[in-house]
Scaffold this motif. Sequence first.
Motif, PDB file in Angstrom:
ATOM      1  N   ALA A   1       9.228  52.038  96.867  1.00  0.00           N
ATOM      2  CA  ALA A   1      10.190  51.235  96.599  1.00  0.00           C
ATOM      3  C   ALA A   1      10.843  50.582  97.544  1.00  0.00           C
ATOM      4  N   ILE A   2      11.142  50.992  98.391  1.00  0.00           N
ATOM      5  CA  ILE A   2      10.898  50.788  99.655  1.00  0.00           C
ATOM      6  C   ILE A   2      10.318  49.814 100.374  1.00  0.00           C
ATOM      7  N   LYS A   3       9.345  50.637 100.419  1.00  0.00           N
ATOM      8  CA  LYS A   3       7.316  50.047 101.380  1.00  0.00           C
ATOM      9  C   LYS A   3       6.919  48.830 100.698  1.00  0.00           C
ATOM     10  N   LEU A   4       7.861  49.126  99.297  1.00  0.00           N
ATOM     11  CA  LEU A   4       7.000  47.344  98.594  1.00  0.00           C
ATOM     12  C   LEU A   4       7.709  46.331  98.217  1.00  0.00           C
ATOM     13  N   ALA A   5       8.878  46.677  98.677  1.00  0.00           N
ATOM     14  CA  ALA A   5       9.711  45.262  99.184  1.00  0.00           C
ATOM     15  C   ALA A   5      10.138  45.185 100.467  1.00  0.00           C
ATOM     16  N   ARG A   6       9.286  45.436 101.409  1.00  0.00           N
ATOM     17  CA  ARG A   6       9.317  45.436 102.703  1.00  0.00           C
ATOM     18  C   ARG A   6       8.668  44.850 103.144  1.00  0.00           C
TER      19      ARG A   6
ATOM     20  N   GLY B   1       5.932  43.967 101.286  1.00  0.00           N
ATOM     21  CA  GLY B   1       5.678  42.855 100.465  1.00  0.00           C
ATOM     22  C   GLY B   1       4.498  43.367  99.072  1.00  0.00           C
ATOM     23  N   PHE B   2       4.348  42.871  97.929  1.00  0.00           N
ATOM     24  CA  PHE B   2       3.218  42.938  96.770  1.00  0.00           C
ATOM     25  C   PHE B   2       2.615  41.610  96.554  1.00  0.00           C
ATOM     26  N   VAL B   3       1.629  42.057  95.855  1.00  0.00           N
ATOM     27  CA  VAL B   3       1.413  40.629  95.139  1.00  0.00           C
ATOM     28  C   VAL B   3       1.471  40.584  94.241  1.00  0.00           C
ATOM     29  N   LEU B   4       1.590  38.517  93.725  1.00  0.00           N
ATOM     30  CA  LEU B   4       2.064  38.861  92.274  1.00  0.00           C
ATOM     31  C   LEU B   4       0.920  39.040  91.662  1.00  0.00           C
ATOM     32  N   SER B   5       1.070  38.875  90.841  1.00  0.00           N
ATOM     33  CA  SER B   5       0.243  39.122  89.872  1.00  0.00           C
ATOM     34  C   SER B   5      -0.069  38.079  88.207  1.00  0.00           C
ATOM     35  N   ARG B   6      -1.000  37.729  87.285  1.00  0.00           N
ATOM     36  CA  ARG B   6      -0.354  36.950  86.893  1.00  0.00           C
ATOM     37  C   ARG B   6       0.628  37.006  85.959  1.00  0.00           C
ATOM     38  N   ARG B   7       1.061  38.161  85.738  1.00  0.00           N
ATOM     39  CA  ARG B   7       1.682  38.418  84.946  1.00  0.00           C
ATOM     40  C   ARG B   7       3.495  38.000  84.942  1.00  0.00           C
ATOM     41  N   GLY B   8       3.287  38.611  86.431  1.00  0.00           N
ATOM     42  CA  GLY B   8       4.335  37.938  87.161  1.00  0.00           C
ATOM     43  C   GLY B   8       4.502  36.804  87.931  1.00  0.00           C
ATOM     44  N   HIS B   9       3.901  35.858  87.834  1.00  0.00           N
ATOM     45  CA  HIS B   9       3.742  34.981  87.873  1.00  0.00           C
ATOM     46  C   HIS B   9       3.952  33.932  86.495  1.00  0.00           C
ATOM     47  N   ASP B  10       3.018  33.650  85.626  1.00  0.00           N
ATOM     48  CA  ASP B  10       3.381  33.650  84.084  1.00  0.00           C
ATOM     49  C   ASP B  10       5.014  33.765  83.786  1.00  0.00           C
ATOM     50  N   SER B  11       5.262  34.664  83.981  1.00  0.00           N
ATOM     51  CA  SER B  11       6.632  35.121  83.612  1.00  0.00           C
ATOM     52  C   SER B  11       7.919  34.065  84.125  1.00  0.00           C
ATOM     53  N   LEU B  12       7.346  34.163  85.982  1.00  0.00           N
ATOM     54  CA  LEU B  12       8.133  33.263  86.681  1.00  0.00           C
ATOM     55  C   LEU B  12       8.517  31.670  86.298  1.00  0.00           C
ATOM     56  N   ALA B  13       6.939  31.262  86.072  1.00  0.00           N
ATOM     57  CA  ALA B  13       6.704  29.746  85.147  1.00  0.00           C
ATOM     58  C   ALA B  13       7.371  30.070  83.570  1.00  0.00           C
ATOM     59  N   ARG B  14       7.341  30.563  83.094  1.00  0.00           N
ATOM     60  CA  ARG B  14       7.591  30.693  82.242  1.00  0.00           C
ATOM     61  C   ARG B  14       9.445  30.809  81.598  1.00  0.00           C
TER      62      ARG B  14
ATOM     63  N   ALA C   1      17.364  34.198  94.447  1.00  0.00           N
ATOM     64  CA  ALA C   1      16.393  34.380  93.432  1.00  0.00           C
ATOM     65  C   ALA C   1      15.731  33.430  93.745  1.00  0.00           C
ATOM     66  N   ARG C   2      15.987  31.970  93.250  1.00  0.00           N
ATOM     67  CA  ARG C   2      14.934  30.964  94.192  1.00  0.00           C
ATOM     68  C   ARG C   2      14.412  31.310  95.172  1.00  0.00           C
ATOM     69  N   ALA C   3      14.670  31.372  96.240  1.00  0.00           N
ATOM     70  CA  ALA C   3      14.182  31.530  97.269  1.00  0.00           C
ATOM     71  C   ALA C   3      13.157  33.057  97.875  1.00  0.00           C
ATOM     72  N   ILE C   4      12.799  33.904  96.487  1.00  0.00           N
ATOM     73  CA  ILE C   4      12.293  34.672  96.783  1.00  0.00           C
ATOM     74  C   ILE C   4      11.018  33.713  95.981  1.00  0.00           C
TER      75      ILE C   4
ATOM     76  N   GLY D   1      -1.617  35.493  93.645  1.00  0.00           N
ATOM     77  CA  GLY D   1      -1.898  36.331  94.587  1.00  0.00           C
ATOM     78  C   GLY D   1      -0.871  35.792  95.961  1.00  0.00           C
ATOM     79  N   THR D   2       0.292  35.426  96.070  1.00  0.00           N
ATOM     80  CA  THR D   2       1.384  35.302  96.596  1.00  0.00           C
ATOM     81  C   THR D   2       1.722  36.699  97.438  1.00  0.00           C
ATOM     82  N   THR D   3       1.652  37.292  98.508  1.00  0.00           N
ATOM     83  CA  THR D   3       2.383  38.545  98.792  1.00  0.00           C
ATOM     84  C   THR D   3       4.366  38.256  98.701  1.00  0.00           C
ATOM     85  N   ILE D   4       4.801  39.188  98.296  1.00  0.00           N
ATOM     86  CA  ILE D   4       6.177  38.736  97.419  1.00  0.00           C
ATOM     87  C   ILE D   4       7.295  39.927  98.333  1.00  0.00           C
ATOM     88  N   ARG D   5       7.604  39.118  99.188  1.00  0.00           N
ATOM     89  CA  ARG D   5       8.481  40.356 100.425  1.00  0.00           C
ATOM     90  C   ARG D   5       9.933  39.772  99.408  1.00  0.00           C
TER      91      ARG D   5
END
Length: 571
Positions: A165-170, A172-185, A196-199, A211-215
């Motif tokens: 988890a530390i590695k993923l957070a530090r 980064g991980f690629v924002l999936s369609r499901r993740g993007h749709d949740s953020l938008a919705r 949270a807005r800044a992330i 496809g954005t790399t989220i850190r």
Amino acid sequence: MSRSLTLGLLAPFALTVAGCAATSTLPAKIAPAPAVFDAGMVSAADPRAAEAGAQILRQGGSATDAAIATMLALTVVEPQSSGIGGGGFLLLADEAGNVESWDGRETAPQAATPSRFVDASGQPLPFRTAVVGGRSVGVPGAIALAAKAHAAHGTLSWAALFQPAIKLARDGFVLSRRGHDSLARSAETGAHDPEARAIYYGADGQALPIGTTIRNPELASTMEMLAAKGPDGFYKGELAREIATKVAAETPADGKMTEADVAGFDAKQRPGVCAKYRVYKICSMGPPSSGATTVLATLVQLEGFDLSALGPDSPAAWHLIAESQRLAYADRELFLGDPDFVPVPVDALLDPAYLRRRGALILADRTMTKVVAGLPAPQLARGEGPEEHGTSHFVVIDRQGNAASWTNTIESAFGSGIMVGGFYLNNELTDFSFVPEKDGAIVANRVQGGKRPRSSMAPTLVYGPDGKLLFVVGAAGGATIPVQVTRALIGVLDWKLPVDKALALPVLYSPADTVNVEKGSKLEAMIPALTALGHAVKVAEMPLKTNAVMVVDGHLVGDGDPRSEGVAVAQ
């Protein structure tokens, strides 16, 4: 098509399968045992989290270790649904049928009152008003639950479980369609907190693109601190102070959270709740969850009907399932709550003779005119209210045949919208019934200080006629969780479907007098037949997400719900 992850690489297969050696008898307590399977397996709603758990198995970790690593990774890659800002329920078991049941459900602040979610005129608050901000936040239980489970059944160090988890957070991980749709919705909640807005959102206020790399360096720092300090790093000191202060500042009235509330949280071991369905032993989570009683009642009430002969394409079978759900949910709404505050008659609700009587009410050729709870409850009123939708379930079976079935939630998408330390805090308290009493009778699931809200979460284990572990399953999706689990169980046990086909079965949800059928599923074609049997039918979109691993001919076979990004990963 189902999705699988093997050795950390995404690749399409029909199923993930792990081989098996000769089985062995496990000791009475859950503990490392002689090798059973050539490889363990993890099924989770996000491939990065499933891989995190599989990494821990490869390092020699137990099913408990891998489940904790999966939960921590979901905090990073699935912030809309689960993580350390929430809580949940965990079943741990061995192949011989010994089951432990752990309660990490969030608690209300001690000063909370039954009128927390009603306005000055006594009317329930609008749901969105109740959710966003501090009023809805319960003291998170995930870390406390993980720590107790690890102390009992961990094999790797506590710190090792945090590394994926530390590695993923530090990194980064690629924002999936499901993740993007949740953020938008769910931007009202997801972008509520500036941190949270800044992330997750751009300068234009829109959700970052697919496809954005989220850190999330703040979350990486939090995880590093917890890895070093253990649960005290969460429940005492700077982080606990920040949680209490931030929640209190956004709580307009009625019981602001304090540091003492955070420090006082305790994950509890509860009695496992098991029942026999046909030739199978099925165990699930008892109160304060309604999972076990609802799933088991729905199943056992159907024992008088030959579902196997009817099959999954029969409207008659789905009619029977809908009617049994109505009976089970009627009992659920009246009786289920936190057993530390209200008596919950689990034994009576699951008494085989009682369930046979309830099942005898189901008619094959028409609907029941009226459905009510089956036990007397003169001092209780039926409670109603919205339930968790920001939830995730994950399953682990290790090489030794030990299993973990864990449902973790922050309730709605992005919880309360409040972020601390790089993670969202839950809005779990909106799982309480908003109205505390009706006609002078109290509601079992009303708000009280220190109380845990009722849940629908249903982590579930199935043992075969030989007494050996057969199937581990659970789901996310609020009050639909018991019906998702039930349909998967019927699919496997009655209709003999492989695990991927069972998870792909449509969902029918009938908690009262309306049958909700999954939009776009084959159930839509059955609406005329269901209507002819007397059902009022509604087509509905539902938040469905089930994960499972099954033992088949000495092999582990797992999958995730085809509606989700879920996968199974072999060790």
